[in-house]
Design a protein around this motif. Structure first.
Motif, short mmCIF file in Angstrom:
data_model
loop_
_atom_site.label_atom_id
_atom_site.label_comp_id
_atom_site.label_asym_id
_atom_site.label_seq_id
_atom_site.Cartn_x
_atom_site.Cartn_y
_atom_site.Cartn_z
N GLY A 272 19.36 -43.72 -11.66
CA GLY A 272 20.06 -42.93 -10.35
C GLY A 272 19.10 -42.90 -9.08
N TRP B 62 28.90 -42.67 -18.60
CA TRP B 62 27.85 -41.60 -17.98
C TRP B 62 28.42 -40.26 -18.52
CZ3 TRP B 62 29.78 -37.93 -15.05
CH2 TRP B 62 28.82 -36.97 -14.11
N LYS C 110 19.96 -44.66 -18.14
CA LYS C 110 20.85 -44.90 -16.97
C LYS C 110 19.99 -44.64 -15.61
CE LYS C 110 25.65 -45.40 -17.95
NZ LYS C 110 25.85 -46.72 -17.84
N TYR D 33 18.74 -41.27 -5.70
CA TYR D 33 19.19 -40.38 -4.76
C TYR D 33 18.67 -40.72 -3.39
CZ TYR D 33 18.38 -36.00 -1.90
OH TYR D 33 18.62 -35.04 -0.89
N VAL E 223 17.68 -39.18 -12.23
CA VAL E 223 18.07 -39.66 -10.72
C VAL E 223 16.84 -39.04 -10.17
CG1 VAL E 223 19.51 -38.59 -8.87
CG2 VAL E 223 20.42 -38.89 -11.15
N TYR F 244 19.82 -40.03 -18.73
CA TYR F 244 19.78 -40.80 -17.36
C TYR F 244 18.76 -39.93 -16.40
CZ TYR F 244 23.19 -37.24 -15.64
OH TYR F 244 23.91 -36.20 -15.17
N TRP G 131 23.42 -41.81 -5.82
CA TRP G 131 23.67 -40.23 -5.47
C TRP G 131 23.30 -39.89 -4.25
CZ3 TRP G 131 22.22 -35.15 -5.32
CH2 TRP G 131 22.66 -34.20 -6.20
N ASP H 269 22.26 -47.62 -11.84
CA ASP H 269 23.81 -47.13 -12.20
C ASP H 269 24.39 -46.16 -11.40
OD1 ASP H 269 23.68 -48.52 -15.14
OD2 ASP H 269 21.67 -47.36 -14.98
N ILE H 270 23.74 -45.60 -10.64
CA ILE H 270 24.40 -44.17 -9.82
C ILE H 270 23.53 -44.48 -8.41
CG2 ILE H 270 24.61 -41.90 -9.49
CD1 ILE H 270 23.94 -41.86 -12.85
#
Length: 482
Positions: A179, A47, A177, A181, A127, A125, A240, A237-238
């Motif tokens: 993400g 990342w 990637k 939220y 989000v 990436y 958030w 991957d994330i």
């Protein structure tokens, strides 16, 4: 359901709302704890190499062109101001806001168009706001009917109604990637804002210690929604997490203004949530914003760039326009400013998460596409100095900023331009970065240049026929091969 004519009248009235960003100061947490899981470490390293990401705040609030969620919060702050026909009565306003679900129909939704524009701009990436503080789910949760896929929402009849799934699938197919939220507080569910009491600020409106059964229902509600995101939406991957006031009371930092409003225990059991999430998504980065400890894998300064390099993983989340959410006729930052911000962030070791708010019909403002196209033109020439780099002394001197490839093979010196077009001088003197002798100097997009090395600097000669390069804009990049 209000009539079409009445809806249009209200919509036109509400788009006159001011929705300026009024960014809250999100502190950089002290006491960073590096992850111990090797898969998380690997994901974090990957990342950090990506550098440039897309953020999107989108929900029913886009129909009114107002700040996301915050007008529901009964605090006397700039970003919570209510305007319009129901502004004098909080409960009527909240009802009208939540009724936006019945008119939300973003028929122009086309995630392929977004992914193509983001990829061309050099973003790596994404989000996406699966749920903001207002509690409206932009995914097919089974925990609530306050969601885009519910029958009360007109867009639910679309085969692409689960916009989170569509966005994640589309961007993942382009190598991004992914993400998610997710807001920890939820101002719609009765388990957080209990209708028995009126809400008085952003926090839970009852004492969880006094009503533990209700709080436990909220904890399970949160757990269940996050598990849905971790199991029904492919590789993530994330995670958030926003809404840092939902936290253990012992973690409150009373030197931060907004944290002083937290008066009761709001622990949602992050160890349990993170363990579940990583069981489904091995190596997942968990970003529990502003809550220091093992579940804040990187820190997220908001609408600001730290003035020096940080020795921990970090990401500046910033808006392209004036607001996180869609605002009609918004003013978007010039491409030169976006490029300069990217350079400054990367030279200090961070990632740049740039937000664009989709409008009520499901598309971005044309200006947003224009900015991304211009940034993409710059990245096509200069991105090797951005990706897979880390900070290197002297970091910056004046309008020159430095990065270094992870393997130490090259250093990049970014020389910012005060104009969109670039006009180079006859020679450039660069403070000499550490890391070994310089064997070759080239100007990205132009080619090899003559240079000589002094005790503390490089003196680079630029021939006359290369001083006004047609294709170079915003900032020039010198590659110093070691």
């Amino acid at each position: 359901m209000i009539s079409k004519n009445k809806h249009n009248t209200l919509f036109l009235f509400f788009i006159a709302f001011t929705a300026v960003s009024y960014a809250q100061h999100h502190n950089i947490s002290a006491g960073y704890i590096p992850p111990s899981d090797h898969l998380v470490q690997q994901n974090l390293e990957e990342w950090q190499d990506l550098k440039f990401g897309l953020f999107m705040h989108w929900g029913t609030y886009s129909q009114w062109g107002i700040v996301e969620s915050w007008s529901l919060c009964p605090e006397d702050e700039g970003w919570t101001v209510r305007r319009g026909p129901h502004s004098d009565n909080y409960f009527e306003y909240k009802k009208a806001y939540e009724n936006l679900q019945t008119t939300f129909n973003p028929t122009a939704f086309n995630p392929e168009k977004w992914a193509q524009a983001a990829q061309q701009a050099g973003m790596k990436y994404v989000v996406f706001t699966t749920k903001h503080h207002d509690g409206f789910a932009m995914f097919d949760t089974k925990q609530s009917d306050y969601k885009i896929t519910d029958a009360k929402t007109p867009f639910s009849s679309s085969p692409r109604a689960d916009v989170t799934k569509e966005i994640f699938h589309t961007f993942r197919d382009k190598g991004f990637k992914i993400g998610a939220y997710f807001s920890k507080p939820d101002w719609h569910t009765e388990h957080y804002w209990w209708p028995y009491f009126p809400p008085k600020d952003r926090n839970v409106n009852y004492d969880p210690a006094k009503y533990p059964e209700r709080w436990n229902k909220f904890k399970q509600f949160t757990y269940n929604q996050i598990e849905e995101l971790m199991t029904n939406y492919g590789r993530v991957d994330i995670l958030w997490l926003d809404g840092g006031w939902v936290r253990p009371l012992a973690s409150v930092d009373t030197t931060v203004d907004w944290q002083r409003t937290i008066k009761v225990e709001q622990d949602i059991d992050m160890p349990r949530i993170a363990a579940m999430a990583r069981r489904h998504q091995p190596g997942l980065l968990v970003v529990d914003r502003t809550v220091p400890g093992e579940f804040e894998n990187y820190v997220t300064p908001e609408q600001q760039v730290p003035d020096k390099s940080l020795d921990i993983p970090w990401e500046s989340c910033m808006t392209m326009g004036s607001s996180w959410s869609y605002v009609p006729d918004d003013t978007y930052k010039p491409a030169r400013d976006i490029v300069h911000t990217l350079i400054k962030i990367v030279s200090r070791g961070g990632n740049y998460l740039l937000n664009i708010g989709p409008g009520p019909h499901g598309d971005w403002d044309p200006d947003a596409y224009d900015r991304l196209q211009a940034v993409g033109g710059w990245m096509a020439i200069n991105s090797e100095g951005i990706y897979a780099t880390r900070p290197v002394a002297p970091y910056n001197e004046g309008d020159v900023y430095y990065t270094r490839k992870n393997d130490g093979s090259a250093t990049y010196a970014f020389m910012l331009s005060t104009e969109d077009t670039v006009e180079l001088p006859t020679s450039v003197r660069l403070p000499l970065p550490g890391g070994g002798a310089v064997k070759r100097v080239e100007l990205l997009g132009i080619g090899k240049l003559r240079f000589k090395e002094t005790d503390d600097a490089l003196e680079i000669t630029i021939p006359k026929n290369r001083r006004q390069p047609v294709d170079l804009r915003y900032a020039t990049v010198f590659k110093l091969t070691h």
